[in-house]
Design an enzyme around this catalytic site. Structure first.
Site: not given
Ligand code: XUL
Ligand code: CO
Length: 458
Positions: A317, A292, A122, A253, A330, A125
């Protein structure tokens, strides 16, 4: 995103000038090598052999692993009950541009030693926010310059870039979906800049994750208007992408909640419907994240299959949640069964194109040493290398695909074929059944047999 990072006093690093840091960030770790399944070395790959070929393609190209900057280099490992524990000796904990630049050197040393071909970030970041948008953009340019240098030095590439449109309090009501038009404007400016930087760094893609694009209560939310604003925002991004000649793939996403109670991009099906409704489907693919999917009450296999069925599965992801916890933990992916399911879908669509496997995952708060970052990524890469090999073997064997094909055999002939071709209406179907009297008998779905079949390959 990151508030504080503990620093060991002995580890002050030299200035960031030159092609790499004078003091390595991970002095005790050399390049992680493939040593094969019999190796007992925790800092070696047992299954991920980057240059090994499977069906004419290297494992590196099949899997397209990416290290995520936010969790791996900016997450202090805090939780709601306590501050960060992460030891990151290369980081002085300050918000300075110089610290951000040094951190880039440390990040690339890590990614290079790990042997991952990609990274993701990002805007916020990698570089600190300044006093206003102009200074913030300058900070980002100053850090992007080092990112570019390090990409050139190492050959590591950017899988995707994105903008953080959720941390700053100006986005308290959302960014593109805020009730405050100025928040929309700031977010638009931020995306413009993040797109330019991603383009400059040769990013293969760009992600939109609607962190606060949703609501906490419908009592104060004009859902229809907010969704229209989100669509407008994405159209503006598509226009700008074309204007600057950025050829990378746009991804959305999905995530159902957290931080908000409900997010508009709640799952793959909701995203596809949104993209179709607002004429954006041609310009977007989906970036599906395991945790997610589970938050949405789906399996990862479901979300991937829904996206792939629409020809819109772009990237992944890779992480996992915890069955006993209801939030986005995560964690690093280590489940070989799950990795196999994921790779079956990926291979089924002919592999990744612009996308890849981004470890959107963080080490546990208790795993605070720098070396834990290696253990975590090695485990994830090995799990997916196994998933890839197992999925390839299942596909070569052919029994699973043959069963599926055979299950639908009634659609390949006579009546079924005519229905699919649109030759029959309700009248004809009634006439057919009146004549026949009863439908042909069903056959078993054989779920248990198929589950056993998969286990043969594990
Ligand atoms: C948050 C998430 C983010 C996105 C990018 O849950 O997954 O980190 O991947 O903004
Ligand atoms: Co993500």
């Amino acid at each position: 995103m990151v508030k504080s990072v503990r620093v060991t006093p002995s580890a002050k690093l030299d200035d960031t000038k030159g092609s790499f840091m004078a003091t390595p960030a991970f002095p005790d770790i050399t390049r992680i090598e493939y040593e094969g399944p019999k190796s007992k070395n925790p800092l070696a790959f047992k299954h991920y052999h980057a240059t090994e070929k499977l069906d004419g393609k290297t494992l590196r190209d099949h899997l397209r692993f990416a290290v995520c900057y936010w969790h791996t280099f900016r997450n202090p490992l805090s939780d709601p009950f306590g501050p960060g524990t992460a030891l990151r000796p290369w980081d002085d904990g300050s918000n300075s541009v110089a610290n951000a630049q040094r951190r880039v050197r440390a990040a690339f040393e890590f990614i290079e030693k790990l042997g991952a071909p990609f990274y993701c970030f990002h805007d916020r970041d990698v570089a600190p926010e300044g006093k206003d948008l102009r200074e913030t953009n300058q900070n980002l340019d100053a850090v992007a310059k080092i990112l570019k240098e390090e990409q050139q030095r190492t050959g590591i590439k950017l899988l995707w870039g994105t903008a953080n449109l959720f941390s700053n309090p100006r986005y308290v009501h959302g960014a593109a979906t805020s009730c405050n038009a100025d928040a929309f404007a700031f977010a638009a400016a931020q995306v413009k800049k993040a797109l330019e930087v991603t383009h400059e760094l040769g990013g293969a893609g760009y992600v939109f994750w609607g962190g606060r694009e949703g609501y906490s209560t419908l009592l104060n939310t004009d859902l229809k208007r907010e969704q229209e604003h989100l669509a407008k925002f994405l159209h503006l991004a598509v226009d700008y992408k074309k204007a600057i000649g950025f050829k990378g793939q746009f991804f959305i996403e999905p995530k159902p909640k957290e931080p908000t109670k409900h997010q508009y991009d709640s799952d793959a099906a909701a995203c596809l419907n949104f993209l179709r409704e607002f004429d954006l489907l041609d310009d977007f693919q989906l970036n599906i994240e395991t945790n997610h999917a589970t938050l949405a009450g789906h399996t990862m296999q479901h979300e991937l299959t829904v996206a792939a069925a629409a020809g819109r599965l772009g990237s992944i992801d890779a992480n996992r949640g915890d069955e006993l916890l209801g939030w986005d933990t995560d964690q690093f992916p280590t489940d070989i069964y799950l990795a196999t399911q994921v790779m079956l879908v990926v291979l089924g669509m002919g592999g990744f194109k612009a996308g890849g496997l981004n470890f959107d995952a963080k080490v546990r708060r208790e795993s605070f040493e720098p070396v834990d970052l290696f253990h975590a990524h090695i485990g994830g890469m090995d799990a997916f290398a196994r998933g890839l090999k197992i999925a390839t073997a299942i596909r070569k064997d052919g029994r699973l695909a043959a069963f599926m094909k055979d299950r639908y055999a009634s659609w390949d002939r006579g009546l079924g074929k005519d229905i699919e071709k649109g030759k029959l209406g309700l009248k004809e179907l009634e006439a057919y059944m009146l004549k026949k009297g009863e439908a042909d008998a069903n056959t078993s779905g054989r779920q248990e047999m198929l589950e056993n079949l998969i286990n043969e390959f594990l």
